[in-house]
Design a protein around this motif. Sequence first.
Motif, PDB file in Angstrom:
ATOM      1  N   PRO A  76       7.510  16.862   3.633  1.00  0.00           N
ATOM      2  CA  PRO A  76       8.479  17.060   4.287  1.00  0.00           C
ATOM      3  C   PRO A  76       8.764  17.079   6.010  1.00  0.00           C
ATOM      4  O   PRO A  76       6.486  17.227   6.511  1.00  0.00           O
ATOM      5  N   LYS A  77       8.746  16.731   6.685  1.00  0.00           N
ATOM      6  CA  LYS A  77       8.758  16.588   7.382  1.00  0.00           C
ATOM      7  C   LYS A  77       8.674  17.508   8.439  1.00  0.00           C
ATOM      8  O   LYS A  77       9.430  18.597   8.206  1.00  0.00           O
ATOM      9  N   PRO A 119       6.577   8.475  -3.761  1.00  0.00           N
ATOM     10  CA  PRO A 119       5.400   8.722  -2.774  1.00  0.00           C
ATOM     11  C   PRO A 119       5.333   9.464  -2.375  1.00  0.00           C
ATOM     12  O   PRO A 119       6.130  10.669  -1.572  1.00  0.00           O
ATOM     13  N   LEU A 120       3.737  10.391  -1.842  1.00  0.00           N
ATOM     14  CA  LEU A 120       3.589  10.868  -1.441  1.00  0.00           C
ATOM     15  C   LEU A 120       4.437  10.978  -0.187  1.00  0.00           C
ATOM     16  O   LEU A 120       4.589  12.101   0.344  1.00  0.00           O
ATOM     17  N   TYR A 121       4.211  10.157   0.375  1.00  0.00           N
ATOM     18  CA  TYR A 121       4.954  10.137   2.365  1.00  0.00           C
ATOM     19  C   TYR A 121       6.331  10.585   2.118  1.00  0.00           C
ATOM     20  O   TYR A 121       7.168  11.224   3.418  1.00  0.00           O
ATOM     21  N   PRO A 157       1.091  -1.154  -0.236  1.00  0.00           N
ATOM     22  CA  PRO A 157      -0.085  -0.169   0.065  1.00  0.00           C
ATOM     23  C   PRO A 157       1.052   1.001  -0.138  1.00  0.00           C
ATOM     24  O   PRO A 157       1.589   1.552   0.827  1.00  0.00           O
ATOM     25  N   GLY A 158       0.411   2.673  -0.468  1.00  0.00           N
ATOM     26  CA  GLY A 158       1.435   3.496  -0.742  1.00  0.00           C
ATOM     27  C   GLY A 158       2.671   3.547  -2.054  1.00  0.00           C
ATOM     28  O   GLY A 158       3.147   4.258  -1.663  1.00  0.00           O
TER      29      GLY A 158
END
Length: 146
Positions: free
Chosen positions: A62-63, A56-58, A48-49
């Motif tokens: 940015p953190k 990928p989006l995650y 998933p992802g």
Amino acid sequence: MDLSNLKPAAGATKSDNFRRGRGHGSGNGKTAGKGHKGQKARSGAPRPGFEGGQMPLYRRIPKRGFKCRNHKEIVAINVSALERFDNDTEVTIATLIEAGVVKNPGDGVKILGNGELTKKLTVKVSAVSKSAAEKIEALGGKVEVI
């Protein structure tokens, strides 16, 4: 009827423990619910992802910030909040909760020196500021850090 009594209607939910790919009669034969061909029909389909190799989006976002794993949630109250107690009372975290001064003490309670105090009290809390300790002890009270 309330939220704790709600449940789905009889026969509305399906069990997920049926056997796939066991012939037409089972209702889930041939392609075993995976449709025809394509990456998701085959074994080793991506997690998933997964976006087909695109970043990928995650990982594109940015953190933000920092969360200290040893952080303590200490509730601060002022000396003026202790004015509601009677003379010679022992003020603990339990008595503060009873009096409604503190709702959720979290990891502790700290007394700050804002406001005035006119009563002699014995205070037993997690932390006390210097100015608060001076105000309490000036009236003959005691401060104990537990």
